[in-house]
Design a protein around this motif. Structure first.
Motif, PDB file in Angstrom:
ATOM      1  N   HIS A  99       0.830  -1.064  -0.103  1.00 29.13           N
ATOM      2  CA  HIS A  99      -0.026   0.362   0.358  1.00 29.13           C
ATOM      3  C   HIS A  99       0.931   1.026   0.010  1.00 29.13           C
ATOM      4  CE1 HIS A  99      -3.694   2.369   2.278  1.00 29.13           C
ATOM      5  NE2 HIS A  99      -2.811   2.362   0.841  1.00 29.13           N
ATOM      6  N   ARG A 100       1.780   0.940   1.123  1.00 34.90           N
ATOM      7  CA  ARG A 100       3.213   2.772   1.228  1.00 34.90           C
ATOM      8  C   ARG A 100       3.327   2.378  -0.634  1.00 34.90           C
ATOM      9  NH1 ARG A 100       6.268   4.017   6.818  1.00 34.90           N
ATOM     10  NH2 ARG A 100       7.365   6.292   5.570  1.00 34.90           N
ATOM     11  N   LEU A 101       3.774   1.412  -1.704  1.00 36.52           N
ATOM     12  CA  LEU A 101       4.496   1.898  -2.527  1.00 36.52           C
ATOM     13  C   LEU A 101       4.073   2.148  -3.446  1.00 36.52           C
ATOM     14  CD1 LEU A 101       7.217  -1.368  -2.383  1.00 36.52           C
ATOM     15  CD2 LEU A 101       7.757   1.041  -2.010  1.00 36.52           C
ATOM     16  N   SER A 102       2.369   1.891  -3.549  1.00 38.23           N
ATOM     17  CA  SER A 102       1.527   2.141  -4.135  1.00 38.23           C
ATOM     18  C   SER A 102       1.223   3.687  -4.560  1.00 38.23           C
ATOM     19  CB  SER A 102       0.360   1.154  -4.173  1.00 38.23           C
ATOM     20  OG  SER A 102       0.399  -0.173  -4.483  1.00 38.23           O
ATOM     21  N   HIS A 103       1.844   3.994  -3.294  1.00 39.72           N
ATOM     22  CA  HIS A 103       2.063   5.893  -3.124  1.00 39.72           C
ATOM     23  C   HIS A 103       3.199   6.682  -3.623  1.00 39.72           C
ATOM     24  CE1 HIS A 103      -2.672   7.139  -1.094  1.00 39.72           C
ATOM     25  NE2 HIS A 103      -1.885   5.651  -0.964  1.00 39.72           N
ATOM     26  N   THR A 104       4.021   5.464  -4.613  1.00 31.49           N
ATOM     27  CA  THR A 104       4.405   6.397  -5.479  1.00 31.49           C
ATOM     28  C   THR A 104       4.076   6.852  -6.665  1.00 31.49           C
ATOM     29  OG1 THR A 104       5.709   4.068  -5.573  1.00 31.49           O
ATOM     30  CG2 THR A 104       6.400   5.255  -3.475  1.00 31.49           C
ATOM     31  N   PRO A 105       4.970   7.118  -7.352  1.00 28.67           N
ATOM     32  CA  PRO A 105       4.968   7.104  -8.814  1.00 28.67           C
ATOM     33  C   PRO A 105       4.959   6.261  -9.704  1.00 28.67           C
ATOM     34  CG  PRO A 105       6.133   9.292  -8.120  1.00 28.67           C
ATOM     35  CD  PRO A 105       6.342   8.417  -6.776  1.00 28.67           C
ATOM     36  N   LEU A 106       5.269   4.640  -9.300  1.00 29.85           N
ATOM     37  CA  LEU A 106       5.831   4.414 -10.141  1.00 29.85           C
ATOM     38  C   LEU A 106       4.671   3.069  -9.710  1.00 29.85           C
ATOM     39  CD1 LEU A 106       7.054   1.950 -11.638  1.00 29.85           C
ATOM     40  CD2 LEU A 106       8.286   0.663 -10.099  1.00 29.85           C
ATOM     41  N   LEU A 107       4.187   2.738  -8.768  1.00 27.31           N
ATOM     42  CA  LEU A 107       2.639   2.132  -8.322  1.00 27.31           C
ATOM     43  C   LEU A 107       1.570   2.735  -8.387  1.00 27.31           C
ATOM     44  CD1 LEU A 107       4.503  -0.192  -6.353  1.00 27.31           C
ATOM     45  CD2 LEU A 107       3.850  -0.480  -8.663  1.00 27.31           C
ATOM     46  N   TRP A 108       1.429   4.415  -8.214  1.00 25.03           N
ATOM     47  CA  TRP A 108       0.075   5.195  -8.243  1.00 25.03           C
ATOM     48  C   TRP A 108      -0.778   4.626  -9.023  1.00 25.03           C
ATOM     49  CZ3 TRP A 108      -2.631   7.162  -4.940  1.00 25.03           C
ATOM     50  CH2 TRP A 108      -3.601   7.996  -4.941  1.00 25.03           C
ATOM     51  N   PRO A 109      -0.746   4.309 -10.914  1.00 22.12           N
ATOM     52  CA  PRO A 109      -1.765   3.929 -11.104  1.00 22.12           C
ATOM     53  C   PRO A 109      -2.654   3.106 -11.353  1.00 22.12           C
ATOM     54  CG  PRO A 109      -0.300   4.914 -12.570  1.00 22.12           C
ATOM     55  CD  PRO A 109       0.376   4.140 -10.326  1.00 22.12           C
ATOM     56  N   LEU A 110      -2.249   1.911 -10.128  1.00 17.23           N
ATOM     57  CA  LEU A 110      -2.522   0.699  -9.189  1.00 17.23           C
ATOM     58  C   LEU A 110      -3.009   1.094  -8.279  1.00 17.23           C
ATOM     59  CD1 LEU A 110       0.075  -2.216 -10.485  1.00 17.23           C
ATOM     60  CD2 LEU A 110      -1.415  -0.700 -11.497  1.00 17.23           C
ATOM     61  N   HIS A 111      -3.564   1.660  -7.842  1.00 22.06           N
ATOM     62  CA  HIS A 111      -4.101   2.130  -7.120  1.00 22.06           C
ATOM     63  C   HIS A 111      -5.213   3.595  -6.934  1.00 22.06           C
ATOM     64  CE1 HIS A 111      -4.972   2.459  -2.324  1.00 22.06           C
ATOM     65  NE2 HIS A 111      -4.659   3.089  -1.821  1.00 22.06           N
ATOM     66  N   ARG A 112      -4.934   4.790  -7.056  1.00 19.82           N
ATOM     67  CA  ARG A 112      -5.284   5.394  -7.880  1.00 19.82           C
ATOM     68  C   ARG A 112      -6.675   5.392  -7.242  1.00 19.82           C
ATOM     69  NH1 ARG A 112      -8.122   7.855 -11.038  1.00 19.82           N
ATOM     70  NH2 ARG A 112      -7.147  10.439 -10.758  1.00 19.82           N
ATOM     71  N   ALA A 113      -7.733   4.685  -8.641  1.00 19.40           N
ATOM     72  CA  ALA A 113      -8.860   4.451  -7.823  1.00 19.40           C
ATOM     73  C   ALA A 113      -9.709   4.163  -7.067  1.00 19.40           C
ATOM     74  CB  ALA A 113      -9.347   3.110  -8.615  1.00 19.40           C
ATOM     75  N   HIS A 114      -8.883   3.935  -5.836  1.00 14.43           N
ATOM     76  CA  HIS A 114      -9.019   4.027  -4.298  1.00 14.43           C
ATOM     77  C   HIS A 114      -9.943   4.828  -3.859  1.00 14.43           C
ATOM     78  CE1 HIS A 114     -10.107   1.443  -0.428  1.00 14.43           C
ATOM     79  NE2 HIS A 114      -9.074   2.348  -0.337  1.00 14.43           N
ATOM     80  N   HIS A 115      -8.948   6.125  -4.505  1.00 11.67           N
ATOM     81  CA  HIS A 115      -8.622   7.507  -3.628  1.00 11.67           C
ATOM     82  C   HIS A 115      -9.540   8.529  -4.775  1.00 11.67           C
ATOM     83  CE1 HIS A 115      -6.098   7.143  -0.678  1.00 11.67           C
ATOM     84  NE2 HIS A 115      -5.646   6.208  -1.072  1.00 11.67           N
TER      85      HIS A 115
END
Length: 291
Positions: A99-115
């Protein structure tokens, strides 16, 4: 616990939290979901249950059967508390870091939908990119532990974790009563430092950090908030952000559900977007510059 009982309990949890959202009228007064939101949340929930989770759990099981054929149920005699400890590390702590790594530019596209949801509700709980769950280390490691004999304990563990996660996203803010009643505040102090609560997790979904309540660059814990306490990402205020969602959606309009769910296979048509090559997410500083 058998799988049928587990699924029954999970269904009861979903219905229970949904019922409280309606009974308290929090859903009717705060959730303003569009058709785009409904498509994303509905399809992600189905794909998680039907594709991502079975692929990870069964895939890791198949790999273990191929690579470690003699180790099936090798740890089945462990005491339950030892299994829980391993699950907390292999599933929940790894999910914290994922989750924390998903708030970095590399993985953010895989998590932004949640926000991107502009509301909090149990319907947001599994709102994510399809590949976010398919690649989640904790699911694959859980499959390994199931192969090693953690089955019965894992079923109970999952029910407890889902209860906490649903509660943290629920439009009904169950922790409010703990803060209002002086006699319950010691209990609140312990809970908010142990598990994810509405106040701490809503802060993670905040659109802005400027008011001192929002903390979208922290409070990453899923079941345990202990990880945030240990790794320096905790922010506790006992307050709730006035607005949740993403600044870039507020400025440029919502992303289409297909791009949010299937990026990088489907990409955004928006000029300013993290869901297209070369794009980047916007934050408070960007909003200030564009205002």
């Amino acid at each position: 616990m058998n799988p049928l009982l587990q699924n029954t309990l999970i269904l009861c949890l979903i219905l229970g939290f949904a019922g409280m959202e309606f009974a308290t009228r929090r859903y009717q007064t705060t959730v303003r979901a569009s058709r785009n939101d409904t498509w994303l949340e509905g399809l992600m929930f189905v794909s998680l249950l039907a594709v991502a989770q079975p692929t990870a759990l069964l895939g890791s099981n198949a790999l273990c059967a191929w690579l470690l054929p003699e180790q099936r149920n090798a740890l089945a005699d462990w005491p339950w508390w030892a299994m829980v400890g391993v699950l907390l590390l292999a599933d929940d702590m790894t999910q914290y870091w994922w989750h924390r790594l998903s708030h970095t530019p590399l993985l953010w596209p895989l998590h932004r939908a949640h926000h991107s949801a502009r509301y909090m509700s149990i319907r947001v709980t599994y709102r994510n990119n399809f590949f976010y769950y398919l690649l989640m280390p904790g699911l694959w490691l859980s499959g390994v532990l199931l192969y090693l004999g953690f089955g019965a304990v894992y079923l109970v563990y999952v029910v407890v974790k889902i209860a906490v996660i649903l509660g943290a996203h629920c439009a009904w803010r169950w922790d409010e009563v703990l803060y209002r009643q002086p006699v319950l505040r010691p209990l609140a102090w312990v809970l908010e430092r142990t598990i994810s609560t509405p106040a701490t997790h809503w802060a993670h979904h905040a659109m802005s950090n400027r008011d001192g309540v929002g903390h979208y660059k922290g409070n990453f814990g899923n079941l345990l908030f202990v990880w945030d306490m240990l790794f320096g990402s905790a922010h506790i205020t006992r307050r709730y952000p006035p607005e949740v969602g993403l600044v870039d959606d507020k400025l440029f309009g919502d992303e289409h559900w297909a791009a949010q769910m299937f990026y990088p296979l489907v990409r955004s048509r928006r000029i300013h977007s993290a869901l297209r090559p070369g794009g980047k997410p916007y934050d408070d500083d960007a909003e200030q510059e564009l205002a």
